[in-house]
Design a protein around this motif. Structure first.
Motif, PDB file in Angstrom:
ATOM      1  N   ASP A  62      49.279  32.159  48.799  1.00 20.82           N
ATOM      2  CA  ASP A  62      50.120  31.657  47.715  1.00 20.82           C
ATOM      3  C   ASP A  62      49.613  32.034  46.332  1.00 20.82           C
ATOM      4  N   LEU A  63      48.508  32.765  46.256  1.00 22.11           N
ATOM      5  CA  LEU A  63      47.903  33.079  44.964  1.00 22.11           C
ATOM      6  C   LEU A  63      48.334  34.452  44.459  1.00 22.11           C
ATOM      7  N   PRO A  64      48.297  34.650  43.142  1.00 25.86           N
ATOM      8  CA  PRO A  64      48.556  35.985  42.589  1.00 25.86           C
ATOM      9  C   PRO A  64      47.453  36.954  42.984  1.00 25.86           C
ATOM     10  N   GLU A  65      47.793  38.221  42.956  1.00 31.53           N
ATOM     11  CA  GLU A  65      46.823  39.252  43.348  1.00 31.53           C
ATOM     12  C   GLU A  65      45.506  39.134  42.577  1.00 31.53           C
ATOM     13  N   ALA A  66      45.576  38.942  41.262  1.00 33.54           N
ATOM     14  CA  ALA A  66      44.354  38.900  40.453  1.00 33.54           C
ATOM     15  C   ALA A  66      43.419  37.792  40.904  1.00 33.54           C
ATOM     16  N   GLU A  67      43.971  36.639  41.261  1.00 28.22           N
ATOM     17  CA  GLU A  67      43.130  35.537  41.720  1.00 28.22           C
ATOM     18  C   GLU A  67      42.519  35.831  43.085  1.00 28.22           C
ATOM     19  N   ILE A  68      43.308  36.434  43.963  1.00 30.29           N
ATOM     20  CA  ILE A  68      42.790  36.781  45.288  1.00 30.29           C
ATOM     21  C   ILE A  68      41.636  37.765  45.158  1.00 30.29           C
ATOM     22  N   VAL A  69      41.835  38.805  44.351  1.00 31.58           N
ATOM     23  CA  VAL A  69      40.787  39.811  44.159  1.00 31.58           C
ATOM     24  C   VAL A  69      39.543  39.165  43.563  1.00 31.58           C
ATOM     25  N   ALA A  70      39.720  38.260  42.599  1.00 31.68           N
ATOM     26  CA  ALA A  70      38.571  37.593  41.979  1.00 31.68           C
ATOM     27  C   ALA A  70      37.800  36.755  42.989  1.00 31.68           C
ATOM     28  N   ILE A  71      38.509  36.040  43.847  1.00 35.92           N
ATOM     29  CA  ILE A  71      37.854  35.199  44.860  1.00 35.92           C
ATOM     30  C   ILE A  71      37.080  36.062  45.848  1.00 35.92           C
ATOM     31  N   LEU A  72      37.703  37.127  46.315  1.00 42.86           N
ATOM     32  CA  LEU A  72      37.056  37.955  47.336  1.00 42.86           C
ATOM     33  C   LEU A  72      35.885  38.745  46.769  1.00 42.86           C
ATOM     34  N   THR A  73      36.034  39.295  45.566  1.00 41.69           N
ATOM     35  CA  THR A  73      34.960  40.120  45.002  1.00 41.69           C
ATOM     36  C   THR A  73      33.786  39.280  44.508  1.00 41.69           C
ATOM     37  N   ALA A  74      33.939  37.967  44.467  1.00 42.03           N
ATOM     38  CA  ALA A  74      32.811  37.096  44.132  1.00 42.03           C
ATOM     39  C   ALA A  74      31.799  37.028  45.270  1.00 42.03           C
ATOM     40  N   VAL A  75      32.197  37.497  46.442  1.00 42.05           N
ATOM     41  CA  VAL A  75      31.320  37.497  47.616  1.00 42.05           C
ATOM     42  C   VAL A  75      30.544  38.808  47.666  1.00 42.05           C
ATOM     43  N   SER A  76      29.247  38.731  47.865  1.00 43.52           N
ATOM     44  CA  SER A  76      28.422  39.936  47.980  1.00 43.52           C
ATOM     45  C   SER A  76      28.936  40.815  49.103  1.00 43.52           C
ATOM     46  N   GLY A  77      29.080  42.116  48.809  1.00 39.14           N
ATOM     47  CA  GLY A  77      29.510  43.063  49.834  1.00 39.14           C
ATOM     48  C   GLY A  77      30.993  43.331  49.849  1.00 39.14           C
ATOM     49  N   ILE A  78      31.769  42.598  49.044  1.00 34.28           N
ATOM     50  CA  ILE A  78      33.202  42.827  48.964  1.00 34.28           C
ATOM     51  C   ILE A  78      33.534  43.337  47.571  1.00 34.28           C
ATOM     52  N   GLY A  79      33.922  44.606  47.487  1.00 32.20           N
ATOM     53  CA  GLY A  79      34.302  45.202  46.213  1.00 32.20           C
ATOM     54  C   GLY A  79      35.798  45.164  46.005  1.00 32.20           C
ATOM     55  N   ARG A  80      36.228  45.721  44.904  1.00 30.36           N
ATOM     56  CA  ARG A  80      37.648  45.682  44.559  1.00 30.36           C
ATOM     57  C   ARG A  80      38.504  46.410  45.595  1.00 30.36           C
ATOM     58  N   TRP A  81      38.031  47.567  46.080  1.00 31.48           N
ATOM     59  CA  TRP A  81      38.814  48.309  47.069  1.00 31.48           C
ATOM     60  C   TRP A  81      39.056  47.453  48.314  1.00 31.48           C
ATOM     61  N   THR A  82      37.995  46.816  48.824  1.00 35.56           N
ATOM     62  CA  THR A  82      38.131  45.977  50.017  1.00 35.56           C
ATOM     63  C   THR A  82      39.119  44.847  49.762  1.00 35.56           C
ATOM     64  N   ALA A  83      39.035  44.233  48.581  1.00 37.37           N
ATOM     65  CA  ALA A  83      39.934  43.132  48.254  1.00 37.37           C
ATOM     66  C   ALA A  83      41.382  43.616  48.166  1.00 37.37           C
ATOM     67  N   GLU A  84      41.607  44.754  47.532  1.00 41.04           N
ATOM     68  CA  GLU A  84      42.970  45.276  47.401  1.00 41.04           C
ATOM     69  C   GLU A  84      43.550  45.655  48.760  1.00 41.04           C
ATOM     70  N   VAL A  85      42.741  46.252  49.600  1.00 37.24           N
ATOM     71  CA  VAL A  85      43.209  46.618  50.940  1.00 37.24           C
ATOM     72  C   VAL A  85      43.534  45.360  51.746  1.00 37.24           C
ATOM     73  N   TYR A  86      42.738  44.306  51.569  1.00 35.66           N
ATOM     74  CA  TYR A  86      43.031  43.038  52.249  1.00 35.66           C
ATOM     75  C   TYR A  86      44.396  42.497  51.805  1.00 35.66           C
ATOM     76  N   VAL A  87      44.653  42.520  50.503  1.00 37.66           N
ATOM     77  CA  VAL A  87      45.923  42.003  49.986  1.00 37.66           C
ATOM     78  C   VAL A  87      47.096  42.832  50.525  1.00 37.66           C
ATOM     79  N   MET A  88      46.918  44.143  50.630  1.00 38.09           N
ATOM     80  CA  MET A  88      47.994  44.998  51.135  1.00 38.09           C
ATOM     81  C   MET A  88      48.200  44.842  52.628  1.00 38.09           C
ATOM     82  N   PHE A  89      47.147  45.061  53.400  1.00 37.98           N
ATOM     83  CA  PHE A  89      47.297  45.166  54.850  1.00 37.98           C
ATOM     84  C   PHE A  89      47.246  43.821  55.566  1.00 37.98           C
TER      85      PHE A  89
END
Length: 218
Positions: A165-192
């Motif tokens: 239910d969150l906007p993309e920017a918030e999802i990416v921010a939450i995921l990239t706050a975790v060590s080992g998860i970069g922006r690419w991984t977060a964006e691919v998660y949101v897409m796929f």
């Protein structure tokens, strides 16, 4: 009908060109076959807010590919060459991100083997990971660094259901706050994993290489 441009491509370029279609079609926010998020979940929509579109079927991908082909002759060529890409949606959640971490900088075969060992051992949810020792995780093929990343993900306590239910920017921010998860991984998660049609991963190396081949760039 768009003018069909025949671009000379080696056979090895086919997979790369298909990668363009998978990522670009997934990024089409004007895909009319997609379903607004709130409507799909049965929520009342706030008409003042733009709702993300969710790709739900191969028909969504085919419509997006046809839209691209109508706009750009090189994409028409790619569509002729590869056909519409399949949806390739993933289940999402903790285990999906574990797979993304496992896949970093290793071959597809190696990543699949390590992920299968984790699944057989029952390490598919945070509690199991937090209860495992470093030696156990490394014995399944994880490097010390990746074991640390996966443990950090387990400790993060992410509410994966709430991400939908969150906007993309918030999802990416939450995921990239975790060590080992970069922006690419977060964006691919949101897409796929979330099926969002309004997200793009411009730093994807396969996408960049396929665009170079398709458009004849140096």
């Amino acid at each position: 009908m768009p003018r069909r441009v025949r671009v000379a491509q080696p056979k090895s370029a086919i997979t790369a060109i298909e990668a363009t279609f998978v990522l670009v079609v997934l990024s089409l926010s004007n895909n009319t076959a997609a379903i607004p998020l709130a409507a799909q979940r049965g929520h009342r929509q706030d008409v003042t807010m733009k709702q993300p579109r969710i790709l739900t079927s191969d028909a969504c991908m085919a419509e997006g590919a046809a839209w691209l082909a109508a706009k750009e002759p090189r994409f028409a060529y790619a569509l002729d060459l590869c056909g519409p890409p399949p949806l390739r949606r993933r289940a999402g959640g903790f285990d999906d991100l574990v797979g993304a971490i496992v896949s970093q900088q290793v071959s597809v075969a190696s990543a699949r083997a390590i992920k299968n060992r984790l699944e057989v051992a029952g390490y598919t949810h945070p509690e199991a990971i937090l209860g495992a020792g470093d030696d156990e995780l490394r014995g399944l093929g994880l490097s010390r660094q990746k074991a640390r990343y996966i443990r950090a993900l387990a400790q993060a306590g992410i509410d994966f259901d709430a991400l939908t239910d969150l906007p993309e920017a918030e999802i990416v921010a939450i995921l990239t706050a975790v060590s080992g998860i970069g922006r690419w991984t977060a964006e691919v998660y949101v897409m796929f994993s979330l099926g969002r049609a309004d997200v793009f991963a411009p730093n994807d190396l396969a996408l960049q290489e396929s665009v170079r081949l398709l458009f004849g760039l140096p």
